[in-house]
Design an enzyme around this catalytic site. Sequence first.
Site, mmCIF file in Angstrom:
data_model
loop_
_atom_site.group_PDB
_atom_site.id
_atom_site.type_symbol
_atom_site.label_atom_id
_atom_site.label_comp_id
_atom_site.label_asym_id
_atom_site.label_seq_id
_atom_site.Cartn_x
_atom_site.Cartn_y
_atom_site.Cartn_z
ATOM 1 N N TYR A 52 -1.182 -0.739 7.046
ATOM 2 C CA TYR A 52 -1.468 0.699 7.047
ATOM 3 C C TYR A 52 -0.310 1.446 6.400
ATOM 4 O O TYR A 52 0.849 1.157 6.703
ATOM 5 C CB TYR A 52 -1.652 1.229 8.474
ATOM 6 C CG TYR A 52 -3.080 1.584 8.758
ATOM 7 C CD1 TYR A 52 -3.717 2.550 7.999
ATOM 8 C CD2 TYR A 52 -3.804 0.955 9.768
ATOM 9 C CE1 TYR A 52 -5.046 2.870 8.230
ATOM 10 C CE2 TYR A 52 -5.130 1.271 10.006
ATOM 11 C CZ TYR A 52 -5.745 2.238 9.234
ATOM 12 O OH TYR A 52 -7.046 2.558 9.443
ATOM 13 N N GLU A 54 -0.446 5.221 5.484
ATOM 14 C CA GLU A 54 -0.811 6.627 5.207
ATOM 15 C C GLU A 54 0.427 7.409 4.777
ATOM 16 O O GLU A 54 1.507 7.223 5.343
ATOM 17 C CB GLU A 54 -1.445 7.247 6.448
ATOM 18 C CG GLU A 54 -2.872 6.772 6.630
ATOM 19 C CD GLU A 54 -3.500 7.213 7.937
ATOM 20 O OE1 GLU A 54 -2.878 8.001 8.663
ATOM 21 O OE2 GLU A 54 -4.613 6.746 8.222
ATOM 22 N N ASP A 198 -13.074 13.283 -16.396
ATOM 23 C CA ASP A 198 -13.281 12.030 -15.669
ATOM 24 C C ASP A 198 -13.405 10.942 -16.741
ATOM 25 O O ASP A 198 -14.443 10.789 -17.367
ATOM 26 C CB ASP A 198 -14.563 12.138 -14.841
ATOM 27 C CG ASP A 198 -14.884 10.847 -14.119
ATOM 28 O OD1 ASP A 198 -14.250 9.811 -14.413
ATOM 29 O OD2 ASP A 198 -15.795 10.860 -13.267
ATOM 30 N N THR A 224 -11.575 5.598 -12.894
ATOM 31 C CA THR A 224 -11.627 4.364 -12.116
ATOM 32 C C THR A 224 -10.678 3.392 -12.803
ATOM 33 O O THR A 224 -10.239 3.621 -13.934
ATOM 34 C CB THR A 224 -13.039 3.752 -12.072
ATOM 35 O OG1 THR A 224 -13.490 3.563 -13.414
ATOM 36 C CG2 THR A 224 -14.010 4.624 -11.324
ATOM 37 N N ARG A 233 -11.430 -2.756 -8.508
ATOM 38 C CA ARG A 233 -12.316 -1.628 -8.229
ATOM 39 C C ARG A 233 -11.511 -0.540 -7.517
ATOM 40 O O ARG A 233 -10.959 -0.777 -6.443
ATOM 41 C CB ARG A 233 -13.440 -2.142 -7.331
ATOM 42 C CG ARG A 233 -14.604 -1.237 -7.127
ATOM 43 C CD ARG A 233 -15.824 -2.055 -6.756
ATOM 44 N NE ARG A 233 -16.251 -2.797 -7.922
ATOM 45 C CZ ARG A 233 -17.052 -2.305 -8.874
ATOM 46 N NH1 ARG A 233 -17.525 -1.093 -8.775
ATOM 47 N NH2 ARG A 233 -17.368 -3.042 -9.912
#
Length: 444
Positions: A52, A54, A198, A224, A233
């Site tokens: 984790y 964050e 984009d 992406t 991905r």
Amino acid sequence: MRAALREQDPRAYQILAREAERQNMGLELIASENFVSRAVLEAMGSVLTNKYAEGLPGRRYYGGCQFVDEAERLAQERAKALFGAEWVNVQPHSGAQANAAVYLTLLKPGDVFLGLNLAHGGHLTHGSPVNFSGILYRAEYYGVHPETGRIDMDEVRDKALQIRPRLISIGASAYPRDFDYAAFREIADEVGAFLWMDMAHTAGLIAAKLLNDPLPHCHIVSTTTHKTLRGPRGGMLLMGRDFDNPFGLVAPKSGRLKRMSELFDSAVFPGIQGGPLMHVILAKAVALGEALQPDFVEYAQQVIRNARALAERLLEHGYELVSGGTDNHLVLVDLRSRGLTGKQAEEALERAGITVNKNMVPFDTQSPLVTSGIRIGTPAVTTRGFKEPEIRYVADLIHEVLSDPDNETVLERVRNKVLELCRQFPLYDFVSIGDPAELSASRL
Ligand code: DSN
């Protein structure tokens, strides 16, 4: 590790093995797909998934982040070098998440924005009525010219002057031409709108400097990492420079005026995401490192050469292409003159081992589940090693199928030719079902 999967969970292993077999033994022509390197696969399938983290490097809400901090800094550093960006955020889990952070930063619910019509090549997250972007915000569209199949800048300007959007979006999922960012920026400045590109589909070609560069012109660029960029991905946000907050946006809670980069960072976390996928971020760093190598430019050049060769061969066979050709990695075939729908074509090609997707063409009268076109892209087969002779042969195979789509003998014959071609260009040496599953990429 894969031996563990095979022993512990044969059903899951079989799914993995069969998908690897499908990728190896079929022609992947979906314009948004690609094949990552073994190094990228290893980074993704790693213990970083356990962590984790964050927050941002050096400012986390959890202990033990010293190594994942390095991973994220490496990805940031490489993304900046590759695109000449002053600021990046590599945490978005996907392109749609990156786009959600753009909307959250720049718009309030109900605000008007202007984007490319989905039916003219636009993307779901650019204002489709069934997507959050069209549900929460008021989407208006520009389209392509009926004769040229290209974006009509006069229409963009007229529409922008008429609706006064707060945001203008550029970018597409099925548009075979390049964009004039300077012209878009002029319009955005004229109406006082933010400009957002984009570049998910074309990021790898932009990185290789083969298409126009949106970064100097746009307030924000999203992408992406898994399409032409050939990474895992995921998504990413970039700014050519950290623009002074031109319209005085303030932070949601404190109401303080902030830099644009700080606002976008907070929109990603805590705005729309929790913990970043650190294994994917490491894999992004690896892929970005690959894209910085000189052979990536050769790859990107070949992607475009292949798309052009595909377009030329299809034109020779009498197919109609939206805009008459391509500048990038894809062609959009309008099947109306052949009496076929996109759905019929996609299904027949699939049975012959050729994967494409049905796609709306501009001014389509069919539904999105049927469509009048197919989209064909070259990034994945180019990674596989295809050059112009192979891609011309692929165009011939497509034509063979579409000339007689219900004839099982034809489909079987083409399927055998596809298998033969795939054997000549091995992809992942993922041994067929039942063998010990050692993934040793032979070509990558
Ligand atoms: N769905 C992707 C595509 O195929 O173009 C874009 O996100």
